[in-house]
Scaffold this motif. Sequence first.
Motif, PDB file in Angstrom:
ATOM      1  N   ALA A  64      46.612  12.043   6.091  1.00  0.00           N
ATOM      2  CA  ALA A  64      46.157  11.402   4.854  1.00  0.00           C
ATOM      3  C   ALA A  64      46.529  12.251   3.641  1.00  0.00           C
ATOM      4  N   LEU A  65      46.341  13.558   3.742  1.00  0.00           N
ATOM      5  CA  LEU A  65      46.709  14.444   2.635  1.00  0.00           C
ATOM      6  C   LEU A  65      48.209  14.407   2.376  1.00  0.00           C
ATOM      7  N   ASP A  66      49.005  14.443   3.432  1.00  0.00           N
ATOM      8  CA  ASP A  66      50.458  14.413   3.272  1.00  0.00           C
ATOM      9  C   ASP A  66      50.915  13.122   2.614  1.00  0.00           C
ATOM     10  N   ARG A  67      50.329  12.002   3.003  1.00  0.00           N
ATOM     11  CA  ARG A  67      50.739  10.715   2.438  1.00  0.00           C
ATOM     12  C   ARG A  67      50.373  10.601   0.959  1.00  0.00           C
ATOM     13  N   ALA A  68      49.311  11.281   0.571  1.00  0.00           N
ATOM     14  CA  ALA A  68      48.910  11.255  -0.841  1.00  0.00           C
ATOM     15  C   ALA A  68      49.607  12.334  -1.658  1.00  0.00           C
ATOM     16  N   GLY A  69      50.220  13.294  -0.975  1.00  0.00           N
ATOM     17  CA  GLY A  69      50.825  14.417  -1.690  1.00  0.00           C
ATOM     18  C   GLY A  69      49.797  15.324  -2.331  1.00  0.00           C
ATOM     19  N   VAL A  70      48.606  15.398  -1.718  1.00  0.00           N
ATOM     20  CA  VAL A  70      47.521  16.225  -2.239  1.00  0.00           C
ATOM     21  C   VAL A  70      47.330  17.421  -1.309  1.00  0.00           C
ATOM     22  N   PRO A  71      47.457  18.635  -1.797  1.00  0.00           N
ATOM     23  CA  PRO A  71      47.228  19.808  -0.930  1.00  0.00           C
ATOM     24  C   PRO A  71      45.762  19.940  -0.561  1.00  0.00           C
ATOM     25  N   ALA A  72      45.510  20.520   0.598  1.00  0.00           N
ATOM     26  CA  ALA A  72      44.131  20.695   1.066  1.00  0.00           C
ATOM     27  C   ALA A  72      43.300  21.498   0.084  1.00  0.00           C
ATOM     28  N   ALA A  73      43.940  22.395  -0.644  1.00  0.00           N
ATOM     29  CA  ALA A  73      43.220  23.231  -1.606  1.00  0.00           C
ATOM     30  C   ALA A  73      42.602  22.421  -2.735  1.00  0.00           C
ATOM     31  N   GLU A  74      43.025  21.169  -2.912  1.00  0.00           N
ATOM     32  CA  GLU A  74      42.493  20.331  -3.992  1.00  0.00           C
ATOM     33  C   GLU A  74      41.408  19.361  -3.512  1.00  0.00           C
ATOM     34  N   VAL A  75      41.011  19.475  -2.245  1.00  0.00           N
ATOM     35  CA  VAL A  75      39.921  18.629  -1.735  1.00  0.00           C
ATOM     36  C   VAL A  75      38.591  19.254  -2.140  1.00  0.00           C
ATOM     37  N   ASP A  76      37.717  18.447  -2.735  1.00  0.00           N
ATOM     38  CA  ASP A  76      36.422  18.941  -3.210  1.00  0.00           C
ATOM     39  C   ASP A  76      35.299  18.765  -2.195  1.00  0.00           C
ATOM     40  N   LEU A  77      35.425  17.759  -1.316  1.00  0.00           N
ATOM     41  CA  LEU A  77      34.347  17.458  -0.384  1.00  0.00           C
ATOM     42  C   LEU A  77      34.939  16.833   0.867  1.00  0.00           C
ATOM     43  N   ILE A  78      34.456  17.262   2.028  1.00  0.00           N
ATOM     44  CA  ILE A  78      34.832  16.668   3.312  1.00  0.00           C
ATOM     45  C   ILE A  78      33.578  16.081   3.949  1.00  0.00           C
ATOM     46  N   ARG A 135      37.168  15.508  -7.698  1.00  0.00           N
ATOM     47  CA  ARG A 135      38.390  14.719  -7.857  1.00  0.00           C
ATOM     48  C   ARG A 135      38.847  14.085  -6.534  1.00  0.00           C
ATOM     49  N   HIS A 136      38.638  14.797  -5.424  1.00  0.00           N
ATOM     50  CA  HIS A 136      39.119  14.293  -4.133  1.00  0.00           C
ATOM     51  C   HIS A 136      38.047  14.467  -3.062  1.00  0.00           C
ATOM     52  N   VAL A 137      37.771  13.384  -2.350  1.00  0.00           N
ATOM     53  CA  VAL A 137      36.824  13.410  -1.230  1.00  0.00           C
ATOM     54  C   VAL A 137      37.544  12.895   0.009  1.00  0.00           C
ATOM     55  N   LEU A 138      37.516  13.693   1.067  1.00  0.00           N
ATOM     56  CA  LEU A 138      38.137  13.321   2.333  1.00  0.00           C
ATOM     57  C   LEU A 138      37.053  12.791   3.263  1.00  0.00           C
ATOM     58  N   VAL A 139      37.196  11.542   3.709  1.00  0.00           N
ATOM     59  CA  VAL A 139      36.233  10.918   4.623  1.00  0.00           C
ATOM     60  C   VAL A 139      36.918  10.718   5.965  1.00  0.00           C
ATOM     61  N   ILE A 140      36.323  11.273   7.017  1.00  0.00           N
ATOM     62  CA  ILE A 140      36.933  11.259   8.349  1.00  0.00           C
ATOM     63  C   ILE A 140      35.960  10.650   9.351  1.00  0.00           C
ATOM     64  N   GLY A 141      36.480   9.797  10.212  1.00  0.00           N
ATOM     65  CA  GLY A 141      35.731   9.342  11.378  1.00  0.00           C
ATOM     66  C   GLY A 141      36.435   9.855  12.620  1.00  0.00           C
ATOM     67  N   THR A 142      35.732  10.597  13.470  1.00  0.00           N
ATOM     68  CA  THR A 142      36.364  11.143  14.670  1.00  0.00           C
ATOM     69  C   THR A 142      35.469  10.923  15.880  1.00  0.00           C
ATOM     70  N   TYR A 143      36.092  10.681  17.021  1.00  0.00           N
ATOM     71  CA  TYR A 143      35.348  10.219  18.194  1.00  0.00           C
ATOM     72  C   TYR A 143      35.998  10.754  19.447  1.00  0.00           C
ATOM     73  N   ALA A 144      35.238  11.488  20.239  1.00  0.00           N
ATOM     74  CA  ALA A 144      35.711  12.010  21.520  1.00  0.00           C
ATOM     75  C   ALA A 144      34.712  11.633  22.609  1.00  0.00           C
ATOM     76  N   MET A 145      34.411  10.347  22.704  1.00  0.00           N
ATOM     77  CA  MET A 145      33.362   9.878  23.605  1.00  0.00           C
ATOM     78  C   MET A 145      33.744   9.999  25.080  1.00  0.00           C
ATOM     79  N   SER A 146      35.028  10.180  25.387  1.00  0.00           N
ATOM     80  CA  SER A 146      35.393  10.353  26.793  1.00  0.00           C
ATOM     81  C   SER A 146      34.699  11.559  27.409  1.00  0.00           C
ATOM     82  N   LYS A 147      34.311  12.523  26.572  1.00  0.00           N
ATOM     83  CA  LYS A 147      33.615  13.722  27.060  1.00  0.00           C
ATOM     84  C   LYS A 147      32.193  13.406  27.540  1.00  0.00           C
ATOM     85  N   PHE A 148      31.678  12.231  27.179  1.00  0.00           N
ATOM     86  CA  PHE A 148      30.280  11.881  27.478  1.00  0.00           C
ATOM     87  C   PHE A 148      30.169  10.617  28.329  1.00  0.00           C
ATOM     88  N   LEU A 149      31.231  10.272  29.069  1.00  0.00           N
ATOM     89  CA  LEU A 149      31.210   9.046  29.856  1.00  0.00           C
ATOM     90  C   LEU A 149      30.879   9.324  31.314  1.00  0.00           C
TER      91      LEU A 149
END
Length: 330
Positions: A64-78, A135-149
């Motif tokens: 997502a950062l690469d596609r926006a051309g925004v360096p990680a250093a400019e992210v204010d909130l994750i 200025r920039h907020v990164l919102v992530i959804g991540t899921y590794a439910m196979s570990k709990f099946l």
Amino acid sequence: MRNAVILSSGMHVPERVVSNREFDEMLGENVSAWLEQTAQIFERRWCSESEAASDLAVQAAQQALDRAGVPAAEVDLIILATDTPDFVSPPTASVVQHRLGAARAGIFDLNAACAGFVTGLHLGASYLRAQRRLRHVLVIGTYAMSKFLNLKDKKTVTLFADGAGAVLLGAADTDEDSGYLAGTLSAMGQYHDGMGIYAGGTRFPATPERLEAGEHLLRFVYKFPADLNQREWTRIIRELCAESGHTPEEIQHYVITQINIGSIRATMEALSLPPERACTVMHRYGYTGSACIPMAFHEAVESGRIRRGDLVQFIGSGGGLAFAGAAFRY
């Protein structure tokens, strides 16, 4: 007016592909027919033994950062939405912040089960509208439910899978019908004991006895009303439309929790809309919880299905029960 806009998206899934035929062999019965004809799931991805939720999240976020051309250093909130974290504590978002090199970003994990990503979108947009220094907020959804099946439970092992999706929000001056348009959160806490991972917290610590009994694995405890999701999704869609000043017919794309394609189609039918308005990815990825909505959005953007200027509604639901909705003009 200062508002939040979607700058870019990204997604990542593990390399391991698990076919329906593997479950036929694992469970000793033909489950492929139901999965393909009714659930319309043909394959899914599972993490390797060495992969965790943060590994998937970092890859999706970096894209997502690469596609926006925004360096990680400019992210204010994750904001990281997951109910399969790397650890009970500390937050998985801290792992992601470090590995991305987003040293100035504040972080937090958000657990609203499978409604978590849309909850994060709503919160991220609200932060950007309220705090001018962000200025920039990164919102992530991540899921590794196979570990709990439970590999012997055909109700869960055949459906749930792993993946991550991310959206980068940016602050911008827009007119009133651009960017973030509306959001809503709701819950039905009376169903909190119907589905979940119930061992490992302070209520039922992960003792050796509980681990041996498999109580730390995902369980469906009882059935929910069959039309519950369809009713709630329809209500949320109408509520978002009322707040944003649009009709359901004007929304070009609906990105809805991918737990049941039948419920998604019933929702479109209840709104007198064609099923094609709903973006789906469960066919190749199974059910990826808090990641499924950003994954479906990213694939629709990458394919050219969702274009700049389109109206999009994100509708999430998950255990708890938790519900969330967010409307954007992309």
